[in-house]
Structures are given as structure tokens and as C-alpha cells.
Design a protein around this motif. Structure first.
Motif, PDB file in Angstrom:
ATOM      1  N   VAL A  95       0.888  -1.176   0.048  1.00 58.47           N
ATOM      2  CA  VAL A  95       0.264  -0.047   0.051  1.00 58.47           C
ATOM      3  C   VAL A  95       0.693   1.300  -0.033  1.00 58.47           C
ATOM      4  O   VAL A  95       0.473   2.223  -0.752  1.00 58.47           O
ATOM      5  N   LEU A  96       1.903   1.341   0.931  1.00 56.73           N
ATOM      6  CA  LEU A  96       2.640   2.607   1.012  1.00 56.73           C
ATOM      7  C   LEU A  96       3.790   2.542   0.128  1.00 56.73           C
ATOM      8  O   LEU A  96       4.598   3.671   0.092  1.00 56.73           O
ATOM      9  N   LYS A  97       4.052   1.470  -0.673  1.00 57.57           N
ATOM     10  CA  LYS A  97       5.132   1.316  -1.648  1.00 57.57           C
ATOM     11  C   LYS A  97       6.477   1.170  -0.761  1.00 57.57           C
ATOM     12  O   LYS A  97       6.882   1.972   0.340  1.00 57.57           O
ATOM     13  N   PRO A  98       7.440   0.312  -1.176  1.00 57.15           N
ATOM     14  CA  PRO A  98       8.593  -0.039  -0.529  1.00 57.15           C
ATOM     15  C   PRO A  98       9.656   1.497  -0.311  1.00 57.15           C
ATOM     16  O   PRO A  98       9.663   2.228  -1.274  1.00 57.15           O
ATOM     17  N   GLY A  99      10.287   1.665   0.755  1.00 57.47           N
ATOM     18  CA  GLY A  99      11.031   2.631   1.122  1.00 57.47           C
ATOM     19  C   GLY A  99      11.155   2.517   3.026  1.00 57.47           C
ATOM     20  O   GLY A  99      10.867   1.700   3.348  1.00 57.47           O
ATOM     21  N   ILE A 100      12.451   3.524   3.087  1.00 50.03           N
ATOM     22  CA  ILE A 100      12.488   3.441   4.616  1.00 50.03           C
ATOM     23  C   ILE A 100      11.314   3.719   5.493  1.00 50.03           C
ATOM     24  O   ILE A 100      11.255   2.798   6.306  1.00 50.03           O
ATOM     25  N   ILE A 101      10.658   4.554   5.399  1.00 44.75           N
ATOM     26  CA  ILE A 101       9.619   4.958   6.485  1.00 44.75           C
ATOM     27  C   ILE A 101       8.477   3.919   6.080  1.00 44.75           C
ATOM     28  O   ILE A 101       8.130   3.515   7.141  1.00 44.75           O
ATOM     29  N   PRO A 102       8.099   3.639   4.831  1.00 49.26           N
ATOM     30  CA  PRO A 102       7.001   2.548   5.009  1.00 49.26           C
ATOM     31  C   PRO A 102       7.263   1.311   5.710  1.00 49.26           C
ATOM     32  O   PRO A 102       6.564   0.348   6.301  1.00 49.26           O
ATOM     33  N   ILE A 103       8.749   0.902   5.488  1.00 49.25           N
ATOM     34  CA  ILE A 103       9.097  -0.483   6.209  1.00 49.25           C
ATOM     35  C   ILE A 103       9.109  -0.391   7.713  1.00 49.25           C
ATOM     36  O   ILE A 103       8.695  -1.276   8.504  1.00 49.25           O
ATOM     37  N   ILE A 104       9.311   0.902   8.141  1.00 54.89           N
ATOM     38  CA  ILE A 104       9.652   1.217   9.574  1.00 54.89           C
ATOM     39  C   ILE A 104       8.005   0.891  10.170  1.00 54.89           C
ATOM     40  O   ILE A 104       7.743   0.361  11.327  1.00 54.89           O
ATOM     41  N   ILE A 105       7.034   1.631   9.491  1.00 53.75           N
ATOM     42  CA  ILE A 105       5.704   1.706   9.821  1.00 53.75           C
ATOM     43  C   ILE A 105       5.203   0.269   9.997  1.00 53.75           C
ATOM     44  O   ILE A 105       4.635  -0.060  10.872  1.00 53.75           O
ATOM     45  N   ALA A 106       5.614  -0.696   8.812  1.00 51.09           N
ATOM     46  CA  ALA A 106       5.265  -1.860   8.584  1.00 51.09           C
ATOM     47  C   ALA A 106       5.698  -2.664   9.665  1.00 51.09           C
ATOM     48  O   ALA A 106       4.885  -3.793  10.268  1.00 51.09           O
ATOM     49  N   LEU A 107       7.103  -2.441  10.245  1.00 47.84           N
ATOM     50  CA  LEU A 107       7.407  -3.277  11.265  1.00 47.84           C
ATOM     51  C   LEU A 107       6.942  -2.888  12.673  1.00 47.84           C
ATOM     52  O   LEU A 107       7.001  -3.952  13.336  1.00 47.84           O
ATOM     53  N   SER A 108       6.409  -1.737  12.604  1.00 52.70           N
ATOM     54  CA  SER A 108       6.085  -1.200  14.032  1.00 52.70           C
ATOM     55  C   SER A 108       4.356  -1.573  14.320  1.00 52.70           C
ATOM     56  O   SER A 108       3.886  -1.324  15.239  1.00 52.70           O
TER      57      SER A 108
END
Length: 342
Positions: free
Chosen positions: A198-211
Motif C-alpha cells: 500500500v505504502l510502496k517500498p521505502g525506509i519509512i514504510p518499512i519502519i511503519i510496517a514493522l511497527s
């Protein structure tokens, strides 16, 4: 008989002189909780060695991309797939830094001499001619950044959620725990993959996904500890003095949970690094030209047979990070646990 009594020295029956000051003197300095924990950590050789290695890795993640003088994203296709070569070690035949490559036919060639390249690539280059030394440490930097930020977010959300749920109890705790059970019933991998898509790959989306679901274990641990601590006398004294519930939670109870929070955070960081690497390996990680340990392993895996060094170096770094973080976390857990006394 009387003569024998007269020969006895009466001073032998006098009370001994006692130096009360010396008797009450404490020879060993008193230690607080953290000083005592540090002494126990220092006795754990595996934890101390792992801590030193961890500091070296963090240091290299910060300064490593600057050492070689090459940019991590600069492509030089004419210098693609060069083997590792290090000054001073290029003539040591038993080390893998000679700049030579063995072909399938068994012939040994030196691509640096064939292409007339006079500079060095310490970890070699990838299939686009980018310096692997710079990319490995830049990838380590980004992987550590993602993991630490995700762990801090998990810490903040999990501690607040668990403390409120455990302290108030009753209907509030019941409702909050039902929310946790629903989130736990959804596979973590599915949630993370959907968020990345949904958010497209990137540093911030990965952090949000992990959180999104990473804070659940922290919340459960903190809730259990708060439910035990809220029956202590100092909490009753704070209530009697008129302190609000939130001041009691965050000023009096959470400081007593510092050890539990540190231990869980130390175990969360390597898990986040591994999960980020897994996402990158399946193609949902960072996009070019950014690099992480996961993306480097994924790129190296494609050419592992012909150029194994492209996968070996990032794989070694991520393996060492996982091992040292877990050993340090084990040492911290033993040191902060009041039951683990020498």
C-alpha cells in the motif's frame, strides 16, 4: 591454691578493647542497581566481546561509507564484477584479496590487469560496477537505522499500552486485551506485506510496517509487570498522597520496569533486522539505488555461483549482527535480573 591464683595475670580477664568506628566501617563501596548490573555484565566474557564487536560494527556503519572515497550508488559498468583487492595483501596468495578470479576452466585471471585498473576495490564490485565495501557499510547503516527506529516505536507504544491496560484493569484491561488478541490472530507477515504494497517500498514504510504489530510482545510483558507492581506499598503510598494515576504509572512504576524494557528492546532489534532482510530478499525491501543488508544479499544471491563474494560479505555482517545482539541481550538479561546473583 591461693598461690596459683596470685600467679595468674589479671589482665587476661579484662574485656578487649573494641574500636566501634572500625567495626562499622564499610570496606567495599556501596553500589547502586546499575553499577551492580555493570559489574555482572563485565564478568560475562561473551557479552563483553559481543559488545565490543557491536560497537565496531556501528562505528563502521557510520564511517565505513566514507573510508574508501567511493559513492555507494555510482555505477561504472566497465569495472563490473571485479573481485576483492586490498593494498598490501594483493600478493598474499592464500587470502581472497589478490584481485584474481578462477574461471570454470581452472585458469586464474586478474581482471584488474586485463582492464588496466590501477585502483582497489576492497570488497570488489557488483554487476553494475558499484563499490561493494561502501555499499555493505551503507546497507548496514540503513538496516540498523530501520531496526533501531522500529524498536523505539515498539517500545513507546508497547510500554504505554501495556502500562495503562495493566494498571487500570477491569473493563479497560478487558477491552484492550481483546484488541491485542485480534492483532495477534492476524499473521504478522501478511500485515507487513500489505502495508508495504500500500505504502510502496521505502525506509519509512518499512519502519511503519514493522511497527504495526511489533509492539504487542512489549505490551504484554509490561502489562504483566505492572499488574504485579501495582499491589506494592509504594504505589499505595503514592495514591494516599493524592498522585494521579498517570503520574503513578509513568513516574513511579515505569522506572522499575527499565530492565525489562531494555531487555525486550535488545531482542527486538535483531528480529527487525532479520525481518527487513527477509522483505528485501523477496523483493519488498528498499529500491535502487538505496541499499540494505537484505537487498545486498538478494543481489548477491543472483550471481552467487559466478561471484560468491557479492553475497558472502553482507551475509557475514548480518550473521555477526544477529549473534552479537543476542549475546549482548542475554548478558543484559542476566545482569538486570535480580534473581541472577553470583
Amino acid at each position: 591454691m591461693k598461690q596459683q591464683e596470685e600467679n595468674i595475670d589479671k589482665s587476661l580477664f579484662e574485656p578487649a578493647g573494641v574500636d566501634t568506628f572500625s567495626a562499622e566501617k564499610i570496606e567495599k563501596p556501596s553500589l547502586n542497581y546499575w553499577q551492580d548490573a555493570w559489574l555482572r555484565i563485565k564478568k560475562n566474557k561473551a557479552a563483553v566481546v559481543s559488545l565490543v564487536i557491536l560497537f565496531l560494527i556501528v562505528f563502521m556503519a557510520i564511517v565505513g561509507p566514507l573510508i574508501s572515497g567511493k559513492d555507494f550508488s555510482t555505477q561504472t559498468t566497465s569495472e563490473a564484477n571485479l573481485p576483492p583487492r586490498i593494498q598490501g595483501l594483493e600478493h598474499v596468495s592464500f587470502l581472497p584479496f589478490t584481485g584474481e578470479r578462477t574461471l570454470k576452466s581452472g585458469d586464474v585471471v586478474n581482471p584488474y590487469e586485463q582492464k588496466g585498473i590501477d585502483h582497489y576495490y576492497w570488497f570488489g564490485t557488483d554487476n553494475l560496477g558499484r563499490d561493494l565495501f561502501t555499499r555493505v557499510w551503507k546497507g548496514t547503516q540503513i538496516s540498523l537505522l530501520i531496526a533501531v527506529v522500529a524498536a523505539v516505536i515498539d517500545l513507546i507504544i508497547g510500554v504505554a499500552y501495556g502500562a495503562i491496560s495493566g494498571y487500570f484493569g477491569g473493563k479497560i484491561d478487558n477491552a484492550m486485551q481483546r484488541v491485542l488478541e485480534v492483532l495477534m490472530g492476524i499473521p504478522n507477515l501478511i500485515v507487513v506485506i500489505l502495508m508495504i504494497l500500500v505504502l510502496k517500498p521505502g525506509i519509512i514504510p518499512i519502519i511503519i510496517a514493522l511497527s504495526i504489530t511489533g509492539w504487542i510482545s512489549m505490551a504484554r510483558v509490561v502489562r504483566a509487570q505492572v499488574m504485579k507492581l501495582k499491589e506494592q506499598e509504594y504505589v499505595l503510598a503514592a495514591r494516599t498522597l493524592g498522585l494521579s494515576n498517570f503520574k503513578i504509572i509513568f513516574k513511579h512504576m515505569l522506572p522499575n520496569l527499565t530492565g525489562v524494557m531494555i531487555i525486550n528492546t535488545m531482542f527486538t532489534i535483531p528480529s527487525a533486522i532479520f525481518f527487513e532482510a527477509f522483505l528485501s530478499f523477496i523483493g519488498l525491501g528498499l529500491q535502487e539505488p538505496q541499499a540494505s543488508l537484505g537487498t545486498l544479499i538478494e543481489d548477491g544471491f543472483k550471481s552467487m555461483i559466478a561471484f560468491p563474494y557479492q553475497m558472502v560479505y553482507p551475509a557475514i555482517i548480518i550473521s555477526v549482527i544477529m549473534i552479537v545482539f543476542n549475546l549482548v541481550a542475554d548478558g543484559v538479561r542476566d545482569a538486570l535480573d535480580p534473581k541472577m546473583k553470583d
